[in-house]
Enzyme design. Structure first.
Site, PDB file in Angstrom:
ATOM      1  N   GLU A  60       0.822  -1.204   0.000  1.00 14.02           N
ATOM      2  CA  GLU A  60       0.000   0.000   0.000  1.00 14.02           C
ATOM      3  C   GLU A  60       0.861   1.261   0.000  1.00 14.02           C
ATOM      4  O   GLU A  60       0.519   2.266  -0.655  1.00 14.02           O
ATOM      5  CB  GLU A  60      -0.944  -0.013   1.200  1.00 14.02           C
ATOM      6  N   ASP A  85      -8.900  -1.130   6.263  1.00 16.64           N
ATOM      7  CA  ASP A  85      -8.004  -1.631   7.299  1.00 16.64           C
ATOM      8  C   ASP A  85      -6.569  -1.791   6.803  1.00 16.64           C
ATOM      9  O   ASP A  85      -5.630  -1.855   7.600  1.00 16.64           O
ATOM     10  CB  ASP A  85      -8.492  -2.996   7.790  1.00 16.64           C
ATOM     11  N   PRO A  89      -0.123   1.092   6.173  1.00 19.31           N
ATOM     12  CA  PRO A  89       1.223   1.243   5.614  1.00 19.31           C
ATOM     13  C   PRO A  89       1.352   2.465   4.696  1.00 19.31           C
ATOM     14  O   PRO A  89       2.452   3.004   4.533  1.00 19.31           O
ATOM     15  CB  PRO A  89       1.431  -0.062   4.833  1.00 19.31           C
ATOM     16  N   HIS A 129     -11.035  -6.371   8.905  1.00 15.63           N
ATOM     17  CA  HIS A 129     -11.790  -6.114   7.674  1.00 15.63           C
ATOM     18  C   HIS A 129     -13.058  -5.314   7.957  1.00 15.63           C
ATOM     19  O   HIS A 129     -13.999  -5.335   7.160  1.00 15.63           O
ATOM     20  CB  HIS A 129     -12.181  -7.432   6.985  1.00 15.63           C
TER      21      HIS A 129
END
Length: 337
Positions: A60, A85, A89, A129
Site C-alpha cells: 500500500e 483496514d 502502511p 476487515h
C-alpha cells in the site's frame, strides 16, 4: 434511468471518467484482470488496456507513493485499497505527502489523487476487515473525505472526487455494495435493484463535495449520520414513530455546516450516529460544532451512538454494530432529555 448496485455505480463512474479524460488511470491490488475484490473495477482493463487499469504489488505504501508521483506529473490516478483496514502502511504517504503537497509548494503543485477504500462492518469481517477510519483522514488538513450511502451518490461523489485537484479519500461502506442495510441482520437483504434509492442516472454527473442531503424531514430532533448509519437511522425513526429529521452528511470534509446548523436550530435536539469507535470519532467534532453553533436552541444534551472502544469483534458483531435498537434508545433519551 437504470437501477444499479453501488458496485455497478462505482464501476460506471470509473468508466465515464476514463472515457472523458485519458489522464485518469486505475491502479491497486487485483483491480485489473480480476476487477477488484468487490468487482468495482470489473471490465476496465479489458476496455481501456493494461496501461490505464493495472494491478499493483501488495504494498500500500508503494501504491500510494507511486500514485502521488503520477498525480504530480499530470495524471489523475484512482487507487483502490482492498479494505480500509489495509491503508495504514500508506498513511505516511497520504498524510505527509499527498495532503501537504499544495501547501508546501505554495500552490505550485497539486495532487489530484483519489483513494477508494471499502469501509465498515456488518459482514463478519472481524477486526482486520471492518474498521471505520474516517476520523484519521478528517483530522488531516489537505484531505477531503466522502462516504456515500447509496449508488447515485457513490457515482456522483466519485466523479466529483476524480475531477477535484486535491487528494480525496472515498470510503465505501462495503455492507451497502449490494443493497441498503438497516441494521436488522436477521432479515432478508433488500437489493438496490428493487429499492428506490437504487436509481442512478446513466450520464456523467457530480454530487458536489461539501453538500449534505436531508433524507427525511422532521421537527422533533435531528439525526446526523453517514454511510450505512443513514439507513439504520431511518429504520430506527420509523420503528420509534417519531418526527425526526435525518441528514446524510455524504461529505465529512468539507462539511456542510449550514445544513446541520439550520436543522438543529429548528428541532432543538441532536443525535449523532456513526459506526466508528466512540472516543475521538468524527461524531465528537459534530457534537462540538452543534454545541457551539446551536447552544441556545438546544432543548436536550447532544447524544452519540457509535461503535465501542474495542477492536471490531467477530463473535459479538451485532452488539458492536450500532443497530436500530441502540439508535432507538438514544432517540428516546434525546426526546425525554
Amino acid at each position: 434511468m437504470a437501477r444499479m448496485t453501488m458496485i455497478e455505480a462505482i464501476q460506471n463512474a470509473h468508466e465515464l471518467a476514463m472515457e472523458a479524460d485519458e489522464r485518469v488511470v486505475v491502479m491497486g491490488q487485483d483491480v485489473g484482470f480480476f476487477g477488484g475484490v468487490f468487482r468495482c473495477t470489473a471490465g476496465l482493463q479489458k476496455r481501456f488496456g493494461p496501461t490505464r487499469c493495472f494491478d499493483a504489488p501488495i504494498s500500500e505504501l508503494g501504491i500510494v507513493g507511486t500514485a502521488i508521483g503520477m498525480a504530480v506529473y499530470g495524471l489523475r490516478p484512482c487507487v483502490e485499497i482492498q479494505f480500509a483496514d489495509y491503508m495504514y502502511p500508506a498513511y505516511d504517504q497520504i498524510v505527509s505527502e499527498a495532503a501537504r503537497l499544495r501547501y508546501r509548494s505554495a500552490g505550485e503543485f497539486t495532487c489530484p489523487l483519489v483513494i477508494r477504500m471499502p469501509t465498515g462492518g456488518g459482514i463478519y469481517g472481524a477486526q482486520t476487515h471492518s474498521q471505520s477510519p474516517e476520523a484519521l483522514f478528517t483530522h488531516v488538513a489537505g484531505l477531503k473525505t466522502v462516504i456515500p450511502s447509496n449508488p447515485a451518490d457513490a457515482k456522483g461523489l466519485l466523479l466529483a472526487a476524480i475531477a477535484d485537484p486535491d487528494p480525496v479519500i472515498v470510503l465505501e461502506p462495503k455492507r451497502l455494495y449490494n443493497g441498503p442495510f438497516d441494521g436488522h441482520h436477521d432479515r432478508p437483504v433488500v437489493p438496490w435493484k428493487t429499492h428506490e434509492m437504487g436509481e442512478v442516472p446513466d450520464e456523467a454527473y457530480t454530487v458536489p463535495l461539501g453538500q449534505a442531503a436531508i433524507r427525511r424531514e422532521g421537527s422533533a430532533l435531528t439525526i446526523l449520520a453517514y454511510g450505512t448509519m443513514v439507513h439504520v437511522a431511518l429504520a430506527a425513526v420509523a420503528e420509534q414513530g417519531v418526527d425526526a429529521e435525518v441528514i446524510d452528511l455524504r461529505t465529512l470534509m468539507p462539511l456542510d455546516k449550514p445544513t446541520i446548523v439550520a436543522s438543529v436550530r429548528k428541532t432543538g435536539r441532536c443525535l449523532i450516529v456513526h459506526e466508528a469507535t466512540l472516543t475521538c470519532g468524527f461524531g465528537a467534532e459534530l457534537a462540538a460544532i452543534v454545541q457551539r453553533e446551536c447552544f441556545y436552541h438546544l432543548e436536550a444534551p447532544i447524544e452519540r451512538v457509535a461503535g465501542w472502544d474495542t477492536p471490531y469483534p467477530h463473535a459479538g458483531e451485532w452488539d458492536y454494530f450500532p443497530g436500530p435498537s441502540r439508535v432507538g434508545a438514544a432517540i428516546r433519551s434525546v426526546l425525554e432529555g
